[in-house]
Motif scaffolding. Structure first.
Motif, PDB file in Angstrom:
ATOM      1  N   SER A 171       0.843  -1.198   0.000  1.00  0.00           N
ATOM      2  CA  SER A 171       0.000   0.000   0.000  1.00  0.00           C
ATOM      3  C   SER A 171       0.877   1.246   0.000  1.00  0.00           C
ATOM      4  CB  SER A 171      -0.905   0.011   1.234  1.00  0.00           C
ATOM      5  OG  SER A 171      -1.816  -1.073   1.195  1.00  0.00           O
ATOM      6  N   TYR A 172       0.457   2.259  -0.762  1.00  0.00           N
ATOM      7  CA  TYR A 172       1.178   3.518  -0.829  1.00  0.00           C
ATOM      8  C   TYR A 172       0.209   4.660  -0.554  1.00  0.00           C
ATOM      9  CZ  TYR A 172       4.837   0.723  -2.971  1.00  0.00           C
ATOM     10  OH  TYR A 172       5.793  -0.245  -3.195  1.00  0.00           O
ATOM     11  N   ALA A 173       0.746   5.727   0.054  1.00  0.00           N
ATOM     12  CA  ALA A 173      -0.091   6.875   0.411  1.00  0.00           C
ATOM     13  C   ALA A 173       0.521   8.149  -0.160  1.00  0.00           C
ATOM     14  CB  ALA A 173      -0.232   6.995   1.926  1.00  0.00           C
ATOM     15  N   PHE A 174      -0.341   9.006  -0.671  1.00  0.00           N
ATOM     16  CA  PHE A 174       0.063  10.287  -1.249  1.00  0.00           C
ATOM     17  C   PHE A 174      -0.810  11.385  -0.648  1.00  0.00           C
ATOM     18  CE2 PHE A 174       0.671   6.856  -4.207  1.00  0.00           C
ATOM     19  CZ  PHE A 174       1.911   7.068  -4.781  1.00  0.00           C
ATOM     20  N   ASP A 175      -0.249  12.572  -0.596  1.00  0.00           N
ATOM     21  CA  ASP A 175      -1.052  13.743  -0.255  1.00  0.00           C
ATOM     22  C   ASP A 175      -1.431  14.447  -1.549  1.00  0.00           C
ATOM     23  OD1 ASP A 175      -1.021  13.427   2.498  1.00  0.00           O
ATOM     24  OD2 ASP A 175       0.857  14.536   2.737  1.00  0.00           O
ATOM     25  N   GLY A 176      -2.695  14.838  -1.651  1.00  0.00           N
ATOM     26  CA  GLY A 176      -3.170  15.540  -2.825  1.00  0.00           C
ATOM     27  C   GLY A 176      -3.963  16.766  -2.434  1.00  0.00           C
ATOM     28  N   PRO A 177      -4.473  17.503  -3.400  1.00  0.00           N
ATOM     29  CA  PRO A 177      -5.248  18.713  -3.108  1.00  0.00           C
ATOM     30  C   PRO A 177      -6.460  18.447  -2.230  1.00  0.00           C
ATOM     31  CG  PRO A 177      -4.675  18.594  -5.433  1.00  0.00           C
ATOM     32  CD  PRO A 177      -4.319  17.266  -4.842  1.00  0.00           C
ATOM     33  N   PHE A 194       7.406   4.864  -2.167  1.00  0.00           N
ATOM     34  CA  PHE A 194       6.981   4.654  -3.548  1.00  0.00           C
ATOM     35  C   PHE A 194       8.126   4.892  -4.520  1.00  0.00           C
ATOM     36  CE2 PHE A 194       5.497   6.272  -7.622  1.00  0.00           C
ATOM     37  CZ  PHE A 194       4.581   5.309  -8.005  1.00  0.00           C
ATOM     38  N   ASP A 195       8.878   5.979  -4.331  1.00  0.00           N
ATOM     39  CA  ASP A 195       9.952   6.295  -5.268  1.00  0.00           C
ATOM     40  C   ASP A 195      11.044   5.236  -5.272  1.00  0.00           C
ATOM     41  OD1 ASP A 195      10.670   7.012  -2.709  1.00  0.00           O
ATOM     42  OD2 ASP A 195      11.424   9.011  -3.252  1.00  0.00           O
ATOM     43  N   ALA A 196      11.449   4.782  -4.099  1.00  0.00           N
ATOM     44  CA  ALA A 196      12.486   3.755  -4.031  1.00  0.00           C
ATOM     45  C   ALA A 196      11.999   2.430  -4.599  1.00  0.00           C
ATOM     46  CB  ALA A 196      12.940   3.569  -2.582  1.00  0.00           C
ATOM     47  N   ASP A 197      10.760   2.083  -4.347  1.00  0.00           N
ATOM     48  CA  ASP A 197      10.229   0.798  -4.799  1.00  0.00           C
ATOM     49  C   ASP A 197      10.042   0.741  -6.311  1.00  0.00           C
ATOM     50  OD1 ASP A 197      10.193   0.050  -2.166  1.00  0.00           O
ATOM     51  OD2 ASP A 197       8.006   0.170  -1.936  1.00  0.00           O
ATOM     52  N   PHE A 198       9.904   1.894  -6.953  1.00  0.00           N
ATOM     53  CA  PHE A 198       9.637   1.898  -8.386  1.00  0.00           C
ATOM     54  C   PHE A 198      10.738   2.579  -9.197  1.00  0.00           C
ATOM     55  CE2 PHE A 198       5.507   1.077  -6.507  1.00  0.00           C
ATOM     56  CZ  PHE A 198       5.101  -0.012  -7.271  1.00  0.00           C
ATOM     57  N   GLY A 199      11.952   2.599  -8.645  1.00  0.00           N
ATOM     58  CA  GLY A 199      13.126   2.998  -9.412  1.00  0.00           C
ATOM     59  C   GLY A 199      13.282   4.470  -9.677  1.00  0.00           C
ATOM     60  N   GLY A 258       1.463  27.459 -15.092  1.00  0.00           N
ATOM     61  CA  GLY A 258       0.367  27.043 -15.952  1.00  0.00           C
ATOM     62  C   GLY A 258       0.236  25.544 -16.146  1.00  0.00           C
ATOM     63  N   TRP A 259       0.777  24.760 -15.228  1.00  0.00           N
ATOM     64  CA  TRP A 259       0.659  23.303 -15.323  1.00  0.00           C
ATOM     65  C   TRP A 259      -0.669  22.859 -14.732  1.00  0.00           C
ATOM     66  CZ3 TRP A 259       6.124  22.784 -12.788  1.00  0.00           C
ATOM     67  CH2 TRP A 259       7.100  23.105 -13.750  1.00  0.00           C
ATOM     68  N   THR A 260      -1.322  21.911 -15.373  1.00  0.00           N
ATOM     69  CA  THR A 260      -2.648  21.492 -14.928  1.00  0.00           C
ATOM     70  C   THR A 260      -2.736  20.019 -14.551  1.00  0.00           C
ATOM     71  OG1 THR A 260      -3.348  21.064 -17.215  1.00  0.00           O
ATOM     72  CG2 THR A 260      -3.748  23.279 -16.331  1.00  0.00           C
ATOM     73  N   MET A 261      -1.671  19.250 -14.725  1.00  0.00           N
ATOM     74  CA  MET A 261      -1.749  17.836 -14.406  1.00  0.00           C
ATOM     75  C   MET A 261      -1.905  17.628 -12.898  1.00  0.00           C
ATOM     76  SD  MET A 261       1.490  18.992 -14.456  1.00  0.00           S
ATOM     77  CE  MET A 261       2.131  18.727 -16.104  1.00  0.00           C
ATOM     78  N   PRO A 262      -2.614  16.577 -12.475  1.00  0.00           N
ATOM     79  CA  PRO A 262      -2.645  16.254 -11.043  1.00  0.00           C
ATOM     80  C   PRO A 262      -1.226  15.997 -10.547  1.00  0.00           C
ATOM     81  CG  PRO A 262      -4.276  14.961 -12.267  1.00  0.00           C
ATOM     82  CD  PRO A 262      -3.399  15.623 -13.289  1.00  0.00           C
ATOM     83  N   TRP A 263      -0.920  16.529  -9.376  1.00  0.00           N
ATOM     84  CA  TRP A 263       0.456  16.420  -8.849  1.00  0.00           C
ATOM     85  C   TRP A 263       0.366  16.123  -7.359  1.00  0.00           C
ATOM     86  CZ3 TRP A 263       4.582  19.668 -11.618  1.00  0.00           C
ATOM     87  CH2 TRP A 263       5.873  19.350 -11.162  1.00  0.00           C
ATOM     88  N   TYR A 264       0.887  14.967  -6.966  1.00  0.00           N
ATOM     89  CA  TYR A 264       0.744  14.481  -5.596  1.00  0.00           C
ATOM     90  C   TYR A 264       2.088  14.493  -4.859  1.00  0.00           C
ATOM     91  CZ  TYR A 264      -3.883  12.787  -6.931  1.00  0.00           C
ATOM     92  OH  TYR A 264      -5.187  12.712  -7.368  1.00  0.00           O
ATOM     93  N   THR A 265       1.987  14.451  -3.539  1.00  0.00           N
ATOM     94  CA  THR A 265       3.154  14.389  -2.664  1.00  0.00           C
ATOM     95  C   THR A 265       3.348  12.960  -2.169  1.00  0.00           C
ATOM     96  OG1 THR A 265       2.738  16.653  -1.907  1.00  0.00           O
ATOM     97  CG2 THR A 265       4.207  15.283  -0.561  1.00  0.00           C
ATOM     98  N   MET A 266       4.526  12.394  -2.421  1.00  0.00           N
ATOM     99  CA  MET A 266       4.837  11.062  -1.899  1.00  0.00           C
ATOM    100  C   MET A 266       5.081  11.134  -0.400  1.00  0.00           C
ATOM    101  SD  MET A 266       7.398   9.608  -4.875  1.00  0.00           S
ATOM    102  CE  MET A 266       8.426  11.084  -4.805  1.00  0.00           C
TER     103      MET A 266
END
Length: 221
Positions: A42-48, A137-142, A125-133
Motif C-alpha cells: 500500500s502507498y499513500a500520497f497527499d493531494g489537493p 513509492f519512489d524507491a520501490d519503483f526505481g 500554468g501546469w494542470t496535471m494532477p500532482w501528488y506528494t509522496m
C-alpha cells in the motif's frame, strides 16, 4: 542543389523514417505483451483533497501513468522551481483530455508539500494532477535517485505495474501518443498488434476536441 535533387534526398530519408516508425510500433506491441506485476504494497500520497492511495490516483480510470518529478528541498531551483529537466517534461505534457478519453490518467509525484506544488503549478500554468509522496513509492519503483515514468493498470481494486521508462526515454514522452504507446493497452486502435480481447476502436473515430469529449461528437477524419 535543384528541387528534384532535394526531393530525392528527402525521399531517401523518408524510407528510413518509415522503418523507424514501424520499429517503434513493433516495440509498443511488445510492451503490450509485458507481464503485469502485481503491486501488493500500500502507498499513500497527499493531494489537493487530502490523503490518497495508489488506486485513488487512477481517478476511476483503468490505466495510470506516474511521472516522478524532482521538486523538493535539496533539488536545484527549490522552492521556486522543480529541477530544470522535470520542468521541461511538465512543459511538454499535452492536453490530458485525450489520455482520459482512452481510460488513462497521468499524474506527477514529488516530495514537495502540496502548498508548494500548487503555487508552482499556478505560476507556470501546469494542470496535471500532482501528488506528494509520503513513503517508499519512489524507491520501490526505481525513481528515488532519478526521474522516471511508471505505467500501471488496474483490475477492479488490484493494481499492476506494466512498464517503466527513465533516463533519455523520458525525452520522447509528453504527447498523447507517446504516453499511450507505453501503456499495457496502447492506443486502443484497430490497426495495432495487440493481444486478443484488448479494447480497440477504429482510428480517428474516438478523436475529439479536448472540450467536446463525452458529448457524442467525434472529430471527423
Amino acid at each position: 542543389m535543384s528541387a528534384q535533387e532535394w526531393e530525392t534526398a528527402r525521399e531517401h530519408l523518408l524510407e528510413k523514417e518509415k522503418r523507424l516508425t514501424r520499429a517503434r510500433d513493433a516495440l509498443a506491441a511488445e510492451r503490450r505483451r509485458m507481464p503485469w506485476m502485481a503491486v501488493e504494497k500500500s502507498y499513500a500520497f497527499d493531494g489537493p483533497e487530502g490523503r490518497a492511495s495508489l488506486l485513488d490516483l487512477f481517478a476511476g480510470r483503468r490505466q495510470l501513468i506516474v511521472y516522478r518529478a524532482f521538486f523538493e528541498p535539496g533539488v536545484s531551483g527549490w522552492p521556486d522551481h522543480a529541477c530544470v529537466g522535470c520542468s521541461m517534461v511538465a512543459d511538454h505534457v499535452g492536453h490530458l483530455a485525450h489520455l482520459n478519453a482512452r481510460d488513462t490518467t497521468l499524474v506527477f509525484v514529488s516530495r514537495a508539500p502540496q502548498p508548494d506544488i500548487a503555487r508552482v503549478k499556478a505560476r507556470l500554468g501546469w494542470t496535471m494532477p500532482w501528488y506528494t509522496m509520503t513513503d517508499e513509492f519512489d524507491a520501490d519503483f526505481g525513481v528515488d535517485e532519478w526521474h522516471g515514468t511508471n505505467a500501471f493498470i488496474r483490475d477492479g481494486d488490484r493494481v499492476f505495474r506494466t512498464y517503466f521508462i527513465n533516463a533519455r526515454g523520458d525525452e520522447s514522452l509528453g504527447s498523447t501518443w507517446s504516453y499511450l504507446d507505453m501503456t499495457a493497452l496502447g492506443r486502443q486502435e484497430e490497426w495495432e498488434d495487440s493481444p486478443e480481447g484488448y479494447p480497440q476502436t477504429p482510428p480517428y473515430e474516438w478523436w475529439n476536441w479536448h472540450d467536446e469529449y463525452g458529448n457524442g461528437r467525434p472529430t471527423p477524419a
